[in-house]
Design an enzyme around this catalytic site. Structure first.
Site, short mmCIF file in Angstrom:
data_model
loop_
_atom_site.label_atom_id
_atom_site.label_comp_id
_atom_site.label_asym_id
_atom_site.label_seq_id
_atom_site.Cartn_x
_atom_site.Cartn_y
_atom_site.Cartn_z
N ASP A 52 0.85 -1.20 0.00
CA ASP A 52 0.00 0.00 0.00
C ASP A 52 0.88 1.24 0.00
O ASP A 52 1.40 1.65 1.04
CB ASP A 52 -0.91 -0.02 1.23
CG ASP A 52 -1.79 1.22 1.33
OD1 ASP A 52 -1.80 2.02 0.37
OD2 ASP A 52 -2.46 1.39 2.36
N GLU A 131 32.22 8.07 3.38
CA GLU A 131 32.84 7.92 4.70
C GLU A 131 31.79 8.28 5.75
O GLU A 131 31.54 9.46 5.98
CB GLU A 131 34.06 8.83 4.81
CG GLU A 131 35.10 8.63 3.71
CD GLU A 131 36.17 9.72 3.71
OE1 GLU A 131 36.31 10.42 4.74
OE2 GLU A 131 36.86 9.88 2.69
N GLU A 133 30.17 8.73 9.39
CA GLU A 133 30.45 8.92 10.80
C GLU A 133 29.15 8.76 11.60
O GLU A 133 28.07 9.06 11.10
CB GLU A 133 31.04 10.31 11.04
CG GLU A 133 32.39 10.51 10.35
CD GLU A 133 32.91 11.93 10.42
OE1 GLU A 133 34.11 12.12 10.21
OE2 GLU A 133 32.10 12.85 10.66
N GLU A 188 36.54 8.44 15.81
CA GLU A 188 36.63 9.83 15.37
C GLU A 188 37.02 10.72 16.55
O GLU A 188 37.29 10.25 17.65
CB GLU A 188 35.32 10.28 14.71
CG GLU A 188 35.31 10.11 13.19
CD GLU A 188 36.26 11.07 12.49
OE1 GLU A 188 36.59 12.13 13.07
OE2 GLU A 188 36.69 10.74 11.37
N GLU A 195 33.83 6.08 12.66
CA GLU A 195 33.72 6.17 11.20
C GLU A 195 34.01 4.81 10.59
O GLU A 195 34.91 4.09 11.04
CB GLU A 195 34.70 7.20 10.65
CG GLU A 195 34.69 7.30 9.11
CD GLU A 195 35.61 8.39 8.60
OE1 GLU A 195 35.60 9.50 9.17
OE2 GLU A 195 36.34 8.14 7.62
N HIS A 244 31.50 12.36 4.10
CA HIS A 244 32.27 12.81 2.95
C HIS A 244 32.04 11.86 1.79
O HIS A 244 32.04 10.64 1.96
CB HIS A 244 33.76 12.87 3.28
CG HIS A 244 34.10 13.84 4.38
ND1 HIS A 244 35.34 13.89 4.97
CD2 HIS A 244 33.35 14.79 4.99
CE1 HIS A 244 35.34 14.84 5.90
NE2 HIS A 244 34.15 15.39 5.92
N ARG A 315 41.77 21.03 3.83
CA ARG A 315 40.59 20.39 4.41
C ARG A 315 39.53 21.39 4.90
O ARG A 315 38.49 20.98 5.41
CB ARG A 315 40.99 19.46 5.55
CG ARG A 315 41.74 18.23 5.09
CD ARG A 315 42.14 17.34 6.24
NE ARG A 315 42.93 16.18 5.77
CZ ARG A 315 42.41 15.03 5.40
NH1 ARG A 315 41.11 14.85 5.43
NH2 ARG A 315 43.19 14.04 4.99
N GLU A 332 36.40 14.81 -3.62
CA GLU A 332 35.77 14.59 -2.33
C GLU A 332 34.90 15.80 -1.96
O GLU A 332 35.41 16.90 -1.79
CB GLU A 332 36.82 14.37 -1.24
CG GLU A 332 36.22 14.18 0.14
CD GLU A 332 37.27 14.16 1.25
OE1 GLU A 332 37.17 13.31 2.14
OE2 GLU A 332 38.19 15.02 1.22
N ARG A 334 32.75 17.42 0.90
CA ARG A 334 32.83 17.24 2.35
C ARG A 334 31.58 17.69 3.11
O ARG A 334 31.51 17.54 4.33
CB ARG A 334 34.05 18.00 2.87
CG ARG A 334 35.36 17.48 2.29
CD ARG A 334 36.54 18.37 2.62
NE ARG A 334 36.79 18.47 4.05
CZ ARG A 334 37.40 17.56 4.78
NH1 ARG A 334 37.84 16.43 4.21
NH2 ARG A 334 37.59 17.74 6.08
#
Length: 443
Positions: A52, A131, A133, A188, A195, A244, A315, A332, A334
């Site tokens: 449904d 990745e 976490e 972490e 992670e 990430h 970063r 990547e 982030r």
């Protein structure tokens, strides 16, 4: 591993599997399932299990409720955490209408449409490596979740400080039994934060694996008397949880982001993909960061990216290019967090990158300075603006991004915006603990 219908029927019988969970995902990323007994497996692999759809938020109305589950046979797996007696397996399904047409509100279908666009542009494969976490918290005497942890470990620490290490190890072992290739798992930086990273795979398989990983983490944590949460920012004053997303694009078996002879060994295709992501970042943030709480993570520092910028190594930027090159060259992103619907988030990111390629976009200059240390005038001078600061702002940006709205399709876009705006308005009416602490006595 690929399976045929006959092989699945045989395995169910030989392994004495008693239940099969026919899994699918709603537009907000919640895992749903229709459980069937082994006697129904032949019907299941022949697309004859119905449910449904009007009971699932964002699916269908009550007067058009019947929908069918078409299992992806390659997704068949036995849950290794279940007992040897009374085994349970699963099949991940696409949602179809009774007339045999794909249901436009199925998140897997949204990703599949963008992957078709990718192939039409001449690319073979779009790979992702997420990745994830998460936090592991204690439960109280009634088994309810708390935000307490006896964990005193830090980044990359191990037992005895890391009290969640055994649960994390158990998760990894169970996932590998289901066909994952776990590349890394570690503690972490925050107490109770962990992670798990798995090897990159094609986008659909990757989105499926994200959902499976979250299910495994929550199930095994509960078994061990803990509560696992993928909430982006469960505790004030410590790091939030991100997801990430590493992305790479292949043509004729070769990574098209790699160019050995260019500066940074990045191809024009890679730069165009980066430019497309930056162009649409404000538009897709409501998909990669879908909760009111997501913006508490993005605005609080702790290396959470807040500004539209890119770098080969920095970063503090939204987009980073990890150091490896060759077939492993990747982009990547982030900003995503693990509360997102992975099918919609991956579809949005791929569509944005492809748009950059199709239009031949060029990204702004690389940012090598720490973006967090810049004042507003520095960021303005470098043309670096911020991601949306609230869910409401993100939803407005999504609504104004024609490409993102096209990716979702009218049905998903309409229901997603409506449901998330309702969530935002409900949040606005609630009285928070901060307000009580700030105002109750003073006023």
């Amino acid at each position: 591993m690929g399976y045929t219908k006959e092989e699945i029927i045989r395995i169910v019988e030989e392994e004495e599997i008693e239940f099969i969970r026919m899994q699918f995902v709603d537009i907000f990323g919640q895992l749903k399932n229709v459980a069937i007994t082994a006697s129904q497996i032949e019907k299941a692999v022949n697309n004859q299990i119905m449910f449904d759809g009007s009971s699932i938020e964002g699916f269908t109305r009550i007067n058009e409720s019947d929908q069918c589950l078409y299992p992806d046979l390659n997704s068949f797996a036995i849950f290794p955490w279940r007992p040897a007696q009374g085994k349970v397996a699963r099949l991940i399904c696409d949602v179809y209408n009774p007339d045999g047409t794909p249901f436009v509100g199925d998140p897997r279908g949204v990703l599949r449409r963008v992957l078709k666009r990718c192939q039409d542009m001449g690319f073979d494969t779009f790979n992702i490596g997420p990745e994830l976490e998460f936090f592991l918290f204690e439960t109280d005497e009634q088994g309810r979740a708390t935000t307490r942890t006896r964990d005193e470990a830090g980044y990359f620490d191990l037992g005895p400080l890391d009290h969640g290490e055994s649960t994390r190890r158990e998760v990894c072992m169970n996932l590998e039994a289901m066909g994952f290739e776990i590349e890394a798992s570690h503690h972490e930086c925050a107490n109770g934060q962990h992670e798990i990273d798995f090897r990159y795979v094609d986008a659909m398989d990757g989105a499926d694996k994200i959902m499976t990983l979250k299910l495994a983490v929550k199930t095994l944590a509960q078994k061990n008397g803990l509560h696992a949460t993928f909430m982006p920012k469960p505790i004030f004053g410590v790091a939030g949880s991100g997801m990430h997303l590493n992305m790479s694009l292949f043509k004729n078996g070769k990574n098209v982001f790699y160019d050995e002879g260019s500066p940074r060994q990045l191809s024009k295709t890679a730069y165009a993909f980066i430019a497309g992501l930056l162009e649409h970042a404000r538009g897709f943030t409501a998909l990669t960061n879908p909760l009111v709480n997501s913006y508490k993570r993005l605005s609080a520092g702790y290396e959470a990216p807040r500004y539209r910028s890119w770098s080969a190594s920095n970063r503090s930027t939204l987009i980073r290019i990890p150091a490896v090159r060759g077939q492993s060259t990747r982009v990547e992103l982030r900003s995503p967090d693990p509360s997102c619907n992975p099918y919609l988030a991956v579809a949005a990111c791929l569509a944005a990158g492809l748009d950059g390629i199709a239009r031949g976009l060029t990204p702004p200059p690389e940012v090598t300075d720490n973006v967090y240390d810049m004042d507003e005038s520095d960021r303005i001078a470098k043309n670096i603006d911020a991601l949306p600061e609230t869910l409401e702002e993100a939803l407005r940006e999504l609504e104004q991004d024609e490409l993102m709205m096209d990716v979702l399709g009218e049905h998903v876009a309409q229901h997603y915006l409506r449901g998330k705006m309702k969530e935002w308005k409900e949040y606005q009416t609630r009285v928070s603990s901060w307000e009580v602490e700030k105002y109750l006595v003073t006023y």
